[in-house]
Scaffold this active site. Structure first.
Site, PDB file in Angstrom:
ATOM      1  N   ASP A 237      11.034 -20.502   1.610  1.00 43.51           N
ATOM      2  CA  ASP A 237       9.765 -19.727   1.568  1.00 43.51           C
ATOM      3  C   ASP A 237       9.706 -19.559   0.228  1.00 43.51           C
ATOM      4  O   ASP A 237      10.213 -19.871  -0.662  1.00 43.51           O
ATOM      5  CB  ASP A 237      10.040 -18.283   2.490  1.00 43.51           C
ATOM      6  CG  ASP A 237      11.534 -17.576   2.141  1.00 43.51           C
ATOM      7  OD1 ASP A 237      12.038 -17.899   1.155  1.00 43.51           O
ATOM      8  OD2 ASP A 237      11.518 -16.672   2.678  1.00 43.51           O
TER       9      ASP A 237
ATOM     10  N   ASN B 192      15.107  -5.702   8.699  1.00 43.06           N
ATOM     11  CA  ASN B 192      14.499  -5.625   9.890  1.00 43.06           C
ATOM     12  C   ASN B 192      14.860  -6.970  10.708  1.00 43.06           C
ATOM     13  O   ASN B 192      14.188  -6.996  11.775  1.00 43.06           O
ATOM     14  CB  ASN B 192      12.943  -5.453  10.021  1.00 43.06           C
ATOM     15  CG  ASN B 192      12.124  -6.610   9.042  1.00 43.06           C
ATOM     16  OD1 ASN B 192      12.969  -7.650   8.725  1.00 43.06           O
ATOM     17  ND2 ASN B 192      11.084  -6.179   8.865  1.00 43.06           N
TER      18      ASN B 192
ATOM     19  N   HIS C 110      14.432 -10.091   9.722  1.00 41.46           N
ATOM     20  CA  HIS C 110      13.820 -11.293   9.379  1.00 41.46           C
ATOM     21  C   HIS C 110      14.665 -12.120   8.547  1.00 41.46           C
ATOM     22  O   HIS C 110      15.690 -12.041   7.975  1.00 41.46           O
ATOM     23  CB  HIS C 110      12.517 -10.966   8.601  1.00 41.46           C
ATOM     24  CG  HIS C 110      12.721 -10.614   7.087  1.00 41.46           C
ATOM     25  ND1 HIS C 110      12.189  -9.452   6.572  1.00 41.46           N
ATOM     26  CD2 HIS C 110      13.154 -11.673   6.300  1.00 41.46           C
ATOM     27  CE1 HIS C 110      12.429  -9.553   5.244  1.00 41.46           C
ATOM     28  NE2 HIS C 110      13.102 -10.474   4.932  1.00 41.46           N
TER      29      HIS C 110
ATOM     30  N   GLU D 146       8.945 -12.338  10.231  1.00 44.03           N
ATOM     31  CA  GLU D 146       8.952 -10.831  10.483  1.00 44.03           C
ATOM     32  C   GLU D 146       9.057 -10.702  11.987  1.00 44.03           C
ATOM     33  O   GLU D 146       8.447 -11.380  12.867  1.00 44.03           O
ATOM     34  CB  GLU D 146       7.871 -10.219   9.808  1.00 44.03           C
ATOM     35  CG  GLU D 146       7.571 -10.397   8.367  1.00 44.03           C
ATOM     36  CD  GLU D 146       8.636  -9.616   7.695  1.00 44.03           C
ATOM     37  OE1 GLU D 146       9.499  -9.002   7.975  1.00 44.03           O
ATOM     38  OE2 GLU D 146       8.103  -9.076   6.824  1.00 44.03           O
TER      39      GLU D 146
HETATM   40  C1  GLP Z   1      13.286 -11.842   1.350  1.00 43.21           C
HETATM   41  C2  GLP Z   1      13.872 -13.091   1.837  1.00 43.21           C
HETATM   42  C3  GLP Z   1      14.522 -13.421   2.565  1.00 43.21           C
HETATM   43  C4  GLP Z   1      15.876 -12.610   2.243  1.00 43.21           C
HETATM   44  C5  GLP Z   1      15.406 -11.232   2.432  1.00 43.21           C
HETATM   45  C6  GLP Z   1      16.483 -10.180   2.078  1.00 43.21           C
HETATM   46  O1  GLP Z   1      12.291 -11.275   1.955  1.00 43.21           O
HETATM   47  N1  GLP Z   1      12.298 -14.063   2.191  1.00 43.21           N
HETATM   48  O2  GLP Z   1      14.976 -14.945   2.658  1.00 43.21           O
HETATM   49  O3  GLP Z   1      16.945 -12.974   3.154  1.00 43.21           O
HETATM   50  O4  GLP Z   1      14.623 -10.978   1.406  1.00 43.21           O
HETATM   51  O5  GLP Z   1      16.765 -10.126   0.760  1.00 43.21           O
HETATM   52  P1  GLP Z   1      18.104  -9.516   0.200  1.00 43.21           P
HETATM   53  O6  GLP Z   1      18.900 -10.714   0.054  1.00 43.21           O
HETATM   54  O7  GLP Z   1      17.672  -9.310  -1.197  1.00 43.21           O
HETATM   55  O8  GLP Z   1      18.172  -8.345   0.621  1.00 43.21           O
END
Ligand code: GLP
Length: 245
Positions: A68, A137, A139, A144
């Site tokens: 992404d 959440n 995702h 989402e």
């Molecule tokens: C973002 C990314 C995800 C990631 C998530 C969790 O929103 N798009 O790919 O898994 O955050 O982030 P973190 O690893 O910093 O908790």
């Protein structure tokens, strides 16, 4: 089929995750790596860079496809996912940058960019291993929780809770982009193997739903991973707080 590995802490999760990537690279020098951003995989990338520096792995034939990207950030913005990947991995190993793919969050026509990106995934034959983090959440990528989930790469509106979670990386919450471009659930499930990583108690609820309930729900997109035949979930004790053992 989901195989779960519960480890002590973030560092052990990161080491084990890097080992999984190495296993794939040792079988296939020209593997396609599906990569993720966020704070979770940073330790895995550090371990991979170490293994590269020690001569244990070689990225010269590797191709990558990222999950992404934020919409509207310049590629060299320090919170863009292209910048993240260059900084944490690509600039530190012998990968050919032309073989690295991150969606373009600044395309003139974002809908067209999404279609083109899905074609790139298909032309590579899907990832040999897709790394995933998970949002608090549930995702994955930027898919989402909602009534419907996109199948393929598309432009998505971020939920307020995700904007809040990710605001820790920006100067102010107002600077967090409201939209992103993300692989869809079917794009992710095209990978031959999936490696989901989670660390910390703020992931425990989503992980508990994924591993305990054995059902899919669009309210927790990670639960769709249960449809895949080869998923490894590596989580630390805190993220495993609600996992029934
Ligand atoms: C973002 C990314 C995800 C990631 C998530 C969790 O929103 N798009 O790919 O898994 O955050 O982030 P973190 O690893 O910093 O908790």
């Amino acid at each position: 089929m989901i195989n779960t590995i519960i480890v002590k802490d973030y560092d052990e999760m990161s080491e084990k995750a890097a080992e999984e990537i190495c296993k794939v690279l040792s079988c296939k020098k020209n593997a396609i790596l599906g990569l993720a951003t966020g704070s979770t995989p940073i330790g895995m990338y550090e371990n991979l860079v170490k293994k590269y520096e020690n001569g244990n792995i070689d990225f010269s034939e590797v191709k990558t496809v990222n999950l992404d990207e934020y919409v509207g950030l310049e590629k060299d913005h320090d919170q863009s996912y292209r910048y993240f990947m260059d900084f944490n991995l690509f600039d530190k190993v012998n990968i050919n940058k032309e073989n690295t793919h991150v969606p373009n969050g600044n395309a003139v026509d974002m809908e067209e960019e999404a279609i083109l990106y899905e074609k790139i995934i298909d032309s590579l034959g899907g990832a040999d291993i897709q790394v995933l983090g998970i949002g608090g959440n549930g995702h994955v990528g930027f898919n989402e929780p909602d009534d419907k989930l996109s199948l393929y790469t598309s432009v998505v509106k971020l939920k307020d809770e995700t904007i809040k979670d990710n605001s820790r990386f920006f100067d102010s919450i107002d600077d967090v982009p409201k939209y992103a471009i993300s692989m869809g659930m079917a794009s992710i499930l095209k990978a031959k193997k999936i490696l989901l990583l989670a660390s910390g108690e703020n992931k425990a609820k989503a992980i508990g739903e994924l591993l305990n309930e054995k059902a899919v729900t669009t309210k927790n997109p990670s639960t769709f991973l249960g449809l895949h035949h080869d998923v490894i979930v590596i989580i630390d004790e805190k993220a495993a707080k609600y996992v029934k053992r």
